[in-house]
Structures are given as structure tokens and as C-alpha cells.
Scaffold this active site. Structure first.
Site, mmCIF file in Angstrom:
data_model
loop_
_atom_site.group_PDB
_atom_site.id
_atom_site.type_symbol
_atom_site.label_atom_id
_atom_site.label_comp_id
_atom_site.label_asym_id
_atom_site.label_seq_id
_atom_site.Cartn_x
_atom_site.Cartn_y
_atom_site.Cartn_z
ATOM 1 N N ASN A 73 -72.472 -3.483 35.557
ATOM 2 C CA ASN A 73 -73.877 -3.577 35.151
ATOM 3 C C ASN A 73 -74.343 -2.155 34.831
ATOM 4 O O ASN A 73 -74.592 -1.366 35.738
ATOM 5 C CB ASN A 73 -74.695 -4.190 36.300
ATOM 6 C CG ASN A 73 -76.182 -4.215 36.001
ATOM 7 O OD1 ASN A 73 -76.610 -3.940 34.878
ATOM 8 N ND2 ASN A 73 -76.985 -4.560 37.002
ATOM 9 N N TRP A 74 -74.420 -1.864 33.541
ATOM 10 C CA TRP A 74 -74.747 -0.488 33.134
ATOM 11 C C TRP A 74 -76.241 -0.178 33.292
ATOM 12 O O TRP A 74 -76.649 0.966 33.126
ATOM 13 C CB TRP A 74 -74.325 -0.249 31.673
ATOM 14 C CG TRP A 74 -72.852 -0.316 31.440
ATOM 15 C CD1 TRP A 74 -71.865 -0.499 32.380
ATOM 16 C CD2 TRP A 74 -72.171 -0.204 30.183
ATOM 17 N NE1 TRP A 74 -70.635 -0.512 31.781
ATOM 18 C CE2 TRP A 74 -70.781 -0.317 30.431
ATOM 19 C CE3 TRP A 74 -72.596 -0.016 28.866
ATOM 20 C CZ2 TRP A 74 -69.828 -0.260 29.416
ATOM 21 C CZ3 TRP A 74 -71.649 0.049 27.852
ATOM 22 C CH2 TRP A 74 -70.277 -0.072 28.137
ATOM 23 N N LYS A 75 -77.040 -1.187 33.550
ATOM 24 C CA LYS A 75 -78.492 -1.005 33.704
ATOM 25 C C LYS A 75 -79.052 -0.229 32.495
ATOM 26 O O LYS A 75 -78.567 -0.402 31.393
ATOM 27 C CB LYS A 75 -78.802 -0.336 35.047
ATOM 28 C CG LYS A 75 -78.130 -1.109 36.214
ATOM 29 C CD LYS A 75 -78.614 -0.722 37.561
ATOM 30 C CE LYS A 75 -77.888 -1.546 38.623
ATOM 31 N NZ LYS A 75 -78.341 -1.258 39.969
ATOM 32 N N HIS A 134 -81.518 -10.424 38.905
ATOM 33 C CA HIS A 134 -81.149 -9.173 39.592
ATOM 34 C C HIS A 134 -82.360 -8.700 40.408
ATOM 35 O O HIS A 134 -83.498 -8.865 39.968
ATOM 36 C CB HIS A 134 -80.743 -8.120 38.561
ATOM 37 C CG HIS A 134 -80.124 -6.919 39.198
ATOM 38 N ND1 HIS A 134 -80.876 -5.930 39.785
ATOM 39 C CD2 HIS A 134 -78.829 -6.571 39.381
ATOM 40 C CE1 HIS A 134 -80.061 -5.014 40.300
ATOM 41 N NE2 HIS A 134 -78.814 -5.383 40.058
ATOM 42 N N GLU A 158 -83.630 -5.988 40.678
ATOM 43 C CA GLU A 158 -84.491 -5.059 39.929
ATOM 44 C C GLU A 158 -85.385 -5.806 38.939
ATOM 45 O O GLU A 158 -86.494 -5.364 38.651
ATOM 46 C CB GLU A 158 -83.625 -3.989 39.240
ATOM 47 C CG GLU A 158 -83.088 -3.008 40.282
ATOM 48 C CD GLU A 158 -81.842 -2.249 39.867
ATOM 49 O OE1 GLU A 158 -81.455 -2.290 38.689
ATOM 50 O OE2 GLU A 158 -81.246 -1.596 40.757
ATOM 51 N N GLU A 190 -76.074 -9.678 46.517
ATOM 52 C CA GLU A 190 -76.444 -8.274 46.379
ATOM 53 C C GLU A 190 -77.560 -7.941 47.368
ATOM 54 O O GLU A 190 -78.745 -8.095 47.044
ATOM 55 C CB GLU A 190 -76.929 -8.003 44.949
ATOM 56 C CG GLU A 190 -75.862 -8.214 43.902
ATOM 57 C CD GLU A 190 -75.983 -7.191 42.799
ATOM 58 O OE1 GLU A 190 -74.989 -6.524 42.508
ATOM 59 O OE2 GLU A 190 -77.091 -7.019 42.252
ATOM 60 N N GLY A 198 -77.604 0.786 44.818
ATOM 61 C CA GLY A 198 -77.914 2.148 44.376
ATOM 62 C C GLY A 198 -78.264 3.089 45.509
ATOM 63 O O GLY A 198 -78.779 4.179 45.279
ATOM 64 N N SER A 208 -73.398 -0.772 45.905
ATOM 65 C CA SER A 208 -72.645 0.441 46.253
ATOM 66 C C SER A 208 -71.145 0.210 46.411
ATOM 67 O O SER A 208 -70.500 0.797 47.275
ATOM 68 C CB SER A 208 -73.236 1.102 47.508
ATOM 69 O OG SER A 208 -74.573 1.496 47.257
ATOM 70 N N GLY A 261 -72.666 -1.418 39.787
ATOM 71 C CA GLY A 261 -73.671 -0.642 39.062
ATOM 72 C C GLY A 261 -73.156 0.757 38.788
ATOM 73 O O GLY A 261 -72.378 0.991 37.868
ATOM 74 N N GLY A 262 -73.569 1.718 39.614
ATOM 75 C CA GLY A 262 -73.262 3.138 39.396
ATOM 76 C C GLY A 262 -71.797 3.414 39.072
ATOM 77 O O GLY A 262 -71.496 4.158 38.127
HETATM 78 P P1 PGA Z 1 -74.796 -0.273 42.564
HETATM 79 O O1 PGA Z 1 -75.557 -1.468 41.790
HETATM 80 O O2 PGA Z 1 -73.323 -0.573 42.479
HETATM 81 O O3 PGA Z 1 -75.187 0.977 41.821
HETATM 82 O O4 PGA Z 1 -75.288 -0.294 43.971
HETATM 83 C C1 PGA Z 1 -75.115 -2.799 41.892
HETATM 84 C C2 PGA Z 1 -76.027 -3.713 41.106
HETATM 85 O O5 PGA Z 1 -77.223 -3.428 41.025
HETATM 86 O O6 PGA Z 1 -75.596 -4.733 40.565
#
Ligand code: PGA
Length: 268
Positions: free
Chosen positions: A9-11, A95, A97, A180, A186, A226, A247-248
Site C-alpha cells: 500500500n503505497w499510500k 483502511h 486512514e 490492521e 506506521g 509495521s 505500508g512503509g
Molecule cells: P505500515 O502500514 O506497514 O506502514 O504500518 C500498513 C498499512 O497501513 O496498510
């Protein structure tokens, strides 16, 4: 046997040129024998360029969100039909977010309502994606405060019931669920592998009640929050965890491919 799935997930990161280069590197580092489904979810504007590269590989394309109507006066929205044009195979739904529930955020509290997704809108998106043959990746998870109040199971049950309302048991085969925990997204604070397994087993049990045994056994449940190359192996080794939503660490080709390798190890 469920094929593991690893999704990046590149956000809101990378330009389309940067996205094209990242997916090229991912393909370059991937091994042909990987028995893992792999997808990347770039920002909408990068989808056409990344789609061109993905077409020549086994890496599938995903989106980070969608609207539920095919077309019309919905300023700023993107429909499943428009995703389909670029052969988008997966789409993240709900998600934390987009629900306005951030693990780590510098946004002022007063702007969080801008991300006003609800269980009802998530349910509409799920149904629309299933209708269009795009696999929804439904995200569920509790905040730190909810966990500390002993509400983890209750919150997740509510999110599952809301998102999957009126979806038939046989359609659940085509859904991916991502556990999640909001507090782990994050933040660098990973959920312990045994605890992630406990919650993912709970999710599978809920699917068994809501759908049936067959769909509960077939549905893929990912862990996200994470995930890094050094913790992926122990998380993916858990029996009810079928891969990850990353994500990251998905923004670096080597880290992402190392995580895919950890999923391959589970399957071999
Ligand atoms: P993260 O994000 O790996 O940076 O914690 C995961 C996600 O939001 O899907």
C-alpha cells in the site's frame, strides 16, 4: 491450501515515474518460483503507468479506495468501472486512514472528520467491487484505546458485520480481510505474532458464523501494521495469517521482496 498474498500500500507516496521505477525493481528482484500472489496499490494517478509495467509481470495492480457508483455527478471520486479499465485486480476498502482512524498522524484533530468513511459506505464499496470482479481487501482493526478497554473483538465484529452485511456466503470466497491494528500502522509498534494470530483466528471464526465453513477456510486473512523484513517470517508463519498488507516497507523494492520471500517460505 490458501495461496499467500502480499500487498504493498503505497499510500500518498511517489510520483508516477517513481512508481514505475519501484514496480520495475520489484519485478527485477522477484523470483519466478515465488508461490505468492503479489500486488501493489499506487495512488490513482500512478495507476496507468504502473499498470503498463504490471501487465508484463505476475505483479497485480490494486487501488487504495473506490466509490461505489459506476458514473455520475460525484466530484473527485473514482469508480470500479474506471479501475477495471486498467485491470485493477484488488482494492483496499475501509483502511483505518480512510475511516479517519490514524495510528500515527500529524493532522489536526479537527480535520480528521474529512476522512468520513462509515461501515455503510464500506459495505456499498464491497458490493460494488464484488459486482465488478475486483477483489476487495477489507481492513478491520482496533485503536489503542479500544484495545486497552478490552473492546478489540467487539470492534472487529462490528466492522465485519457492517462491511459484509447482505453479502452472500458464496461471495465471501472473493474477499480478502486485513487485520490492521490501528496502533501498529506506521508507528513501528508491531503486534506480537501470537496476538496477531489470535485476532486473525477470531476473524476466521466470525466469517464461519456469518458465512459458512467453506468460505471461512478459503478466505485469505492478512496482517498489516509495521511489517518489516525482520518480523515478516514469524508473523506469516502463523496458521491463520495468509500474508500481509505492507505500508512503509513496500516503498523499498528490496524490503518488499524480502517480505514476499517470507510469505513464499510459509508456502514451501
Ligand atoms: P505500515 O502500514 O506497514 O506502514 O504500518 C500498513 C498499512 O497501513 O496498510
Amino acid at each position: 491450501m490458501r495461496t499467500p498474498l502480499v500487498v504493498g500500500n503505497w499510500k500518498m507516496n511517489l510520483t508516477s515515474a517513481g512508481g514505475e521505477s519501484l514496480v520495475e525493481q520489484i519485478i527485477h528482484h522477484s523470483r519466478a518460483e515465488f508461490e505468492v500472489d503479489v500486488a501493489v496499490c499506487p495512488p490513482y494517478l500512478s495507476i496507468p503507468r504502473v499498470a503498463d509495467v504490471c501487465r508484463r509481470s505476475r505483479v497485480k495492480l490494486g487501488a487504495q479506495d473506490v466509490f461505489w457508483v459506476d458514473q455520475g455527478a460525484y466530484t473527485g471520486q473514482v469508480s470500479p468501472k474506471q479501475l477495471d479499465e486498467f485491470h485493477v485486480a484488488y482494492c483496499i476498502v475501509g483502511h483505518s486512514e480512510t475511516r479517519g482512524r490514524f495510528g500515527a498522524s500529524e493532522l489536526p484533530e479537527s480535520t480528521v472528520g474529512f476522512f468520513a468513511e462509515t461501515d455503510e459506505t464500506i459495505n456499498l464499496k464491497m458490493k460494488s467491487l464484488l459486482f465488478h470482479g475486483i477483489i476487495p481487501i477489507l481492513c478491520v482493526g482496533e485503536t489503542k484505546a479500544e484495545r486497552e478497554s478490552g473492546l478489540t473483538e467487539q470492534v472487529i465484529r462490528g466492522q465485519l458485520e457492517g462491511a459484509l452485511a447482505t453479502i452472500e456466503a458464496e461471495e465471501l470466497f472473493g474477499v480478502v480481510i486485513a487485520y490492521e491494528p490501528v496502533w501498529a500502522i506506521g508507528t513501528g509498534e508491531t503486534c506480537d505474532a501470537a496476538e496477531a494470530q489470535r485476532v486473525c483466528a477470531f476473524i476466521r471464526q466470525e466469517i464461519r458464523y456469518m458465512g459458512d465453513g467453506e468460505s471461512a477456510d478459503a478466505i485469505r486473512i492478512l496482517y498489516g501494521g509495521s511489517v518489516k523484513p525482520d518480523n515478516a517470517k514469524s508473523i506469516f508463519a502463523q496458521p491463520d495469517i495468509d500474508g500481509g498488507l505492507i505500508g512503509g516497507a513496500s516503498l523499498d523494492a528490496k524490503s518488499f521482496v524480502d517480505i514476499v520471500t517470507a510469505a513464499h517460505v510459509k508456502n514451501s
